[in-house]
Design an enzyme around this catalytic site. Sequence first.
Site, PDB file in Angstrom:
ATOM      1  N   ARG A  70     -41.432  30.911 -42.265  1.00 15.97           N
ATOM      2  CA  ARG A  70     -41.445  32.024 -43.199  1.00 15.97           C
ATOM      3  C   ARG A  70     -42.839  32.640 -43.409  1.00 15.97           C
ATOM      4  O   ARG A  70     -42.975  33.822 -43.621  1.00 15.97           O
ATOM      5  CB  ARG A  70     -40.898  31.546 -44.530  1.00 15.97           C
ATOM      6  CG  ARG A  70     -40.067  32.605 -45.201  1.00 15.97           C
ATOM      7  CD  ARG A  70     -39.332  32.125 -46.383  1.00 15.97           C
ATOM      8  NE  ARG A  70     -39.934  30.935 -46.950  1.00 15.97           N
ATOM      9  CZ  ARG A  70     -39.307  30.134 -47.789  1.00 15.97           C
ATOM     10  NH1 ARG A  70     -38.077  30.388 -48.127  1.00 15.97           N
ATOM     11  NH2 ARG A  70     -39.898  29.068 -48.289  1.00 15.97           N
TER      12      ARG A  70
ATOM     13  N   LYS B 250     -33.157  12.796 -38.421  1.00 21.47           N
ATOM     14  CA  LYS B 250     -32.536  12.211 -39.588  1.00 21.47           C
ATOM     15  C   LYS B 250     -33.130  12.814 -40.863  1.00 21.47           C
ATOM     16  O   LYS B 250     -34.248  13.328 -40.786  1.00 21.47           O
ATOM     17  CB  LYS B 250     -32.697  10.700 -39.564  1.00 21.47           C
ATOM     18  CG  LYS B 250     -34.120  10.210 -39.948  1.00 21.47           C
ATOM     19  CD  LYS B 250     -34.182   8.730 -39.903  1.00 21.47           C
ATOM     20  CE  LYS B 250     -34.451   8.099 -41.209  1.00 21.47           C
ATOM     21  NZ  LYS B 250     -35.811   8.092 -41.697  1.00 21.47           N
TER      22      LYS B 250
ATOM     23  N   HIS C 129     -36.206   8.039 -33.780  1.00 20.79           N
ATOM     24  CA  HIS C 129     -37.440   7.872 -33.002  1.00 20.79           C
ATOM     25  C   HIS C 129     -37.605   6.448 -32.481  1.00 20.79           C
ATOM     26  O   HIS C 129     -38.350   6.210 -31.545  1.00 20.79           O
ATOM     27  CB  HIS C 129     -38.662   8.365 -33.785  1.00 20.79           C
ATOM     28  CG  HIS C 129     -39.166   7.411 -34.817  1.00 20.79           C
ATOM     29  ND1 HIS C 129     -38.613   7.294 -36.063  1.00 20.79           N
ATOM     30  CD2 HIS C 129     -40.179   6.508 -34.784  1.00 20.79           C
ATOM     31  CE1 HIS C 129     -39.273   6.378 -36.755  1.00 20.79           C
ATOM     32  NE2 HIS C 129     -40.230   5.885 -35.995  1.00 20.79           N
TER      33      HIS C 129
ATOM     34  N   LYS D 287     -39.214   4.486 -28.435  1.00 16.39           N
ATOM     35  CA  LYS D 287     -40.289   3.490 -28.277  1.00 16.39           C
ATOM     36  C   LYS D 287     -40.060   2.702 -26.984  1.00 16.39           C
ATOM     37  O   LYS D 287     -38.945   2.251 -26.723  1.00 16.39           O
ATOM     38  CB  LYS D 287     -40.306   2.527 -29.472  1.00 16.39           C
ATOM     39  CG  LYS D 287     -40.713   3.200 -30.786  1.00 16.39           C
ATOM     40  CD  LYS D 287     -40.746   2.182 -31.920  1.00 16.39           C
ATOM     41  CE  LYS D 287     -40.871   2.852 -33.269  1.00 16.39           C
ATOM     42  NZ  LYS D 287     -42.236   3.015 -33.754  1.00 16.39           N
TER      43      LYS D 287
ATOM     44  N   GLU E 292     -43.060  -3.208 -43.323  1.00 18.97           N
ATOM     45  CA  GLU E 292     -44.121  -2.207 -43.452  1.00 18.97           C
ATOM     46  C   GLU E 292     -45.026  -2.576 -44.617  1.00 18.97           C
ATOM     47  O   GLU E 292     -44.552  -2.949 -45.684  1.00 18.97           O
ATOM     48  CB  GLU E 292     -43.514  -0.834 -43.715  1.00 18.97           C
ATOM     49  CG  GLU E 292     -42.701  -0.313 -42.564  1.00 18.97           C
ATOM     50  CD  GLU E 292     -42.189   1.092 -42.833  1.00 18.97           C
ATOM     51  OE1 GLU E 292     -42.811   2.038 -42.331  1.00 18.97           O
ATOM     52  OE2 GLU E 292     -41.203   1.235 -43.554  1.00 18.97           O
TER      53      GLU E 292
ATOM     54  N   ASP F 229     -32.677   4.753 -45.281  1.00 15.72           N
ATOM     55  CA  ASP F 229     -33.883   5.181 -44.565  1.00 15.72           C
ATOM     56  C   ASP F 229     -34.072   4.404 -43.256  1.00 15.72           C
ATOM     57  O   ASP F 229     -34.519   4.971 -42.267  1.00 15.72           O
ATOM     58  CB  ASP F 229     -35.105   4.976 -45.482  1.00 15.72           C
ATOM     59  CG  ASP F 229     -36.386   5.531 -44.895  1.00 15.72           C
ATOM     60  OD1 ASP F 229     -36.336   6.652 -44.357  1.00 15.72           O
ATOM     61  OD2 ASP F 229     -37.428   4.855 -44.962  1.00 15.72           O
TER      62      ASP F 229
ATOM     63  N   HIS G 110     -32.477   3.101 -37.545  1.00 18.79           N
ATOM     64  CA  HIS G 110     -33.318   2.284 -36.662  1.00 18.79           C
ATOM     65  C   HIS G 110     -32.807   0.851 -36.491  1.00 18.79           C
ATOM     66  O   HIS G 110     -32.734   0.331 -35.388  1.00 18.79           O
ATOM     67  CB  HIS G 110     -34.754   2.213 -37.185  1.00 18.79           C
ATOM     68  CG  HIS G 110     -35.315   3.548 -37.582  1.00 18.79           C
ATOM     69  ND1 HIS G 110     -35.054   4.698 -36.893  1.00 18.79           N
ATOM     70  CD2 HIS G 110     -36.144   3.913 -38.597  1.00 18.79           C
ATOM     71  CE1 HIS G 110     -35.695   5.720 -37.461  1.00 18.79           C
ATOM     72  NE2 HIS G 110     -36.361   5.263 -38.501  1.00 18.79           N
TER      73      HIS G 110
ATOM     74  N   LYS H  23     -40.719  -2.092 -47.721  1.00 18.35           N
ATOM     75  CA  LYS H  23     -42.038  -1.485 -47.918  1.00 18.35           C
ATOM     76  C   LYS H  23     -42.894  -2.467 -48.705  1.00 18.35           C
ATOM     77  O   LYS H  23     -42.373  -3.311 -49.461  1.00 18.35           O
ATOM     78  CB  LYS H  23     -41.909  -0.208 -48.749  1.00 18.35           C
ATOM     79  CG  LYS H  23     -40.977   0.846 -48.154  1.00 18.35           C
ATOM     80  CD  LYS H  23     -41.672   1.726 -47.164  1.00 18.35           C
ATOM     81  CE  LYS H  23     -40.794   2.862 -46.694  1.00 18.35           C
ATOM     82  NZ  LYS H  23     -41.212   3.383 -45.379  1.00 18.35           N
TER      83      LYS H  23
HETATM   84  C1  BG6 Z   1     -38.922   6.525 -40.668  1.00 17.55           C
HETATM   85  C2  BG6 Z   1     -38.722   6.212 -42.112  1.00 17.55           C
HETATM   86  O1  BG6 Z   1     -37.718   6.925 -40.087  1.00 17.55           O
HETATM   87  O2  BG6 Z   1     -39.418   5.372 -39.996  1.00 17.55           O
HETATM   88  C3  BG6 Z   1     -40.018   5.716 -42.748  1.00 17.55           C
HETATM   89  O3  BG6 Z   1     -38.272   7.366 -42.803  1.00 17.55           O
HETATM   90  C4  BG6 Z   1     -40.596   4.578 -41.959  1.00 17.55           C
HETATM   91  O4  BG6 Z   1     -39.806   5.337 -44.092  1.00 17.55           O
HETATM   92  C5  BG6 Z   1     -40.666   4.917 -40.468  1.00 17.55           C
HETATM   93  O5  BG6 Z   1     -41.882   4.304 -42.464  1.00 17.55           O
HETATM   94  C6  BG6 Z   1     -41.059   3.701 -39.648  1.00 17.55           C
HETATM   95  O6  BG6 Z   1     -41.308   4.098 -38.335  1.00 17.55           O
HETATM   96  P1  BG6 Z   1     -42.375   3.337 -37.442  1.00 17.55           P
HETATM   97  O7  BG6 Z   1     -42.305   4.021 -36.116  1.00 17.55           O
HETATM   98  O8  BG6 Z   1     -43.684   3.473 -38.123  1.00 17.55           O
HETATM   99  O9  BG6 Z   1     -41.913   1.903 -37.392  1.00 17.55           O
END
Ligand code: BG6
Length: 504
Positions: A51, A158, A188, A192, A226, A245, A250, A350
């Site tokens: 935009r 996502k 994603h 990897k 994490e 999430d 994943h 987390k």
């Molecule tokens: C994302 C989540 O899809 O993946 C995040 O929304 C998370 O909360 C992340 O931190 C983790 O990805 P990676 O590649 O750092 O393990």
Amino acid sequence: MGSERKAPEPCSIVIFGASGDLTARKLIPAFYHLCKEKQMPSAFRIIGFARREKTDESWRNELRAALDQFSRTKPVDEKVWQEFSANLFYCQGDITDAAAYKKLEERLTSFGSGPLRENLLFYLATLPSQFGEVVEQIHRAGLLNKEGSAWQRIVVEKPFGHDLASAHALNRELTRFAHEQQVCRIDHYLGKETVQNILMFRFSNSVFERLWNRNLIDHVQITVSEKLGVGQRGGYYEEAGALRDMVQNHMLQVLALIAMEPPVSLESEAIRDEKVKLLKSIRPLGPDDVARQIVRGQYFAGTVNGLPAPGYRQEPKVKSDSNVETYVALKLFIDNWRWSGVPFYLRTGKCLPQSASEVRIQFRPTPHVLFAAQCDLKLDSNSITLRLQPNEGISLHFNGKVPGMSLGVRPVRMNFSYDAEFGAYTPEAYERLLLEAIAGDATLFIRRDEVETAWKIVDSIRAGWDGKPLTNREFYAAGTWGPVAAEDLLAQSGHVWHEPQQLT
Ligand code: BG6
């Protein structure tokens, strides 16, 4: 997947929502690296659609600054940048305005009548609630053909909905004007290297595939931990939580790759069929099962890396009485011939002590504790660890005799490390995924039925939590391995969580 393929065809890539973070942090650095490694098509154009008022020139300058910051290789190669940036264009417009799509169409037509106008990749870096609108508008502007020799594909990120019903609705929106085969849903994790290697490891090594079943495997642990808290993402996280999430996408993807049957071929549909079959064989969870088999948690203020870390409820945009889970541990069973009775433990959270993702395959103990009795020791049973990140690699753990006159036994490790074996080649997941989207290989993208099956599992867990606030036992201090209930979950079966391996 995997094998060498023919060079990708010339195409144009349109990024909707191009002013956002994703474009600057991930997409442009990924395209730049593909260009640097000569993986991009012989001709390509990238159009940012957003935009804000910008010129091609000012957008390029902005992206250059972002690349200096986010590129995985530094400094940015001037020659590659010059060549790459000449293909970047900006189209100002509102996502709901038909005239803006007309302008986009004219821009694409200015590239000629060949593949740069016809082969189109639309990257929807927008809110999911805007997906339907964008797809309809590109269809109306004549940019999306369901038939024909040229190709058009739509890439989405996502979250694919927040439950089964909304995922259903979203999928319906996406496929109103496009075929399912034109939709690339990104997870994603599938980009990897180490996640891709799971199938290679399992199905190209007879030694391991023979061990991969209930007769030899005692249980499996999948950890994605994490160190960071939710930070600035509190607003999003309040709607998501760890289950939506990380688990819905994943973690269930990693589980599917670890546990699925061999596909009949390496065709994308064959692989995705097996993943869906596996997800469908996860034993359904009723509310009582949820209470017994699923543990959730939320961090309170603690210490991470020796520094004070705030609690989740003190993070920006988080409610002070939030019940959102920042940690979840699951005990799942897969009701099929191969895995009957084998617990699969998954955990993610987390503000844990380490950032690491790994899968541990724990084998059954030896039938007779010959040496353990002699040595007055509890022998470790064998295990294989697939380290997805960091220190990517695979280790086999077994027991060895300690040199000397006594019968000392100690666990030892045989270690394969990607870096040591192949050198430090670590492309970003997005590089691989964008290339696959251009090439039209769907293997690494999530099919509609995969998304929906995963939501069914997640919904059943949420239904078990519904209306139940967190209890004291469900809180954990930032910087620790989650609530005690997660330890109890494994202790019921005589198991313990293994901390991700830290290689020195
Ligand atoms: C994302 C989540 O899809 O993946 C995040 O929304 C998370 O909360 C992340 O931190 C983790 O990805 P990676 O590649 O750092 O393990």
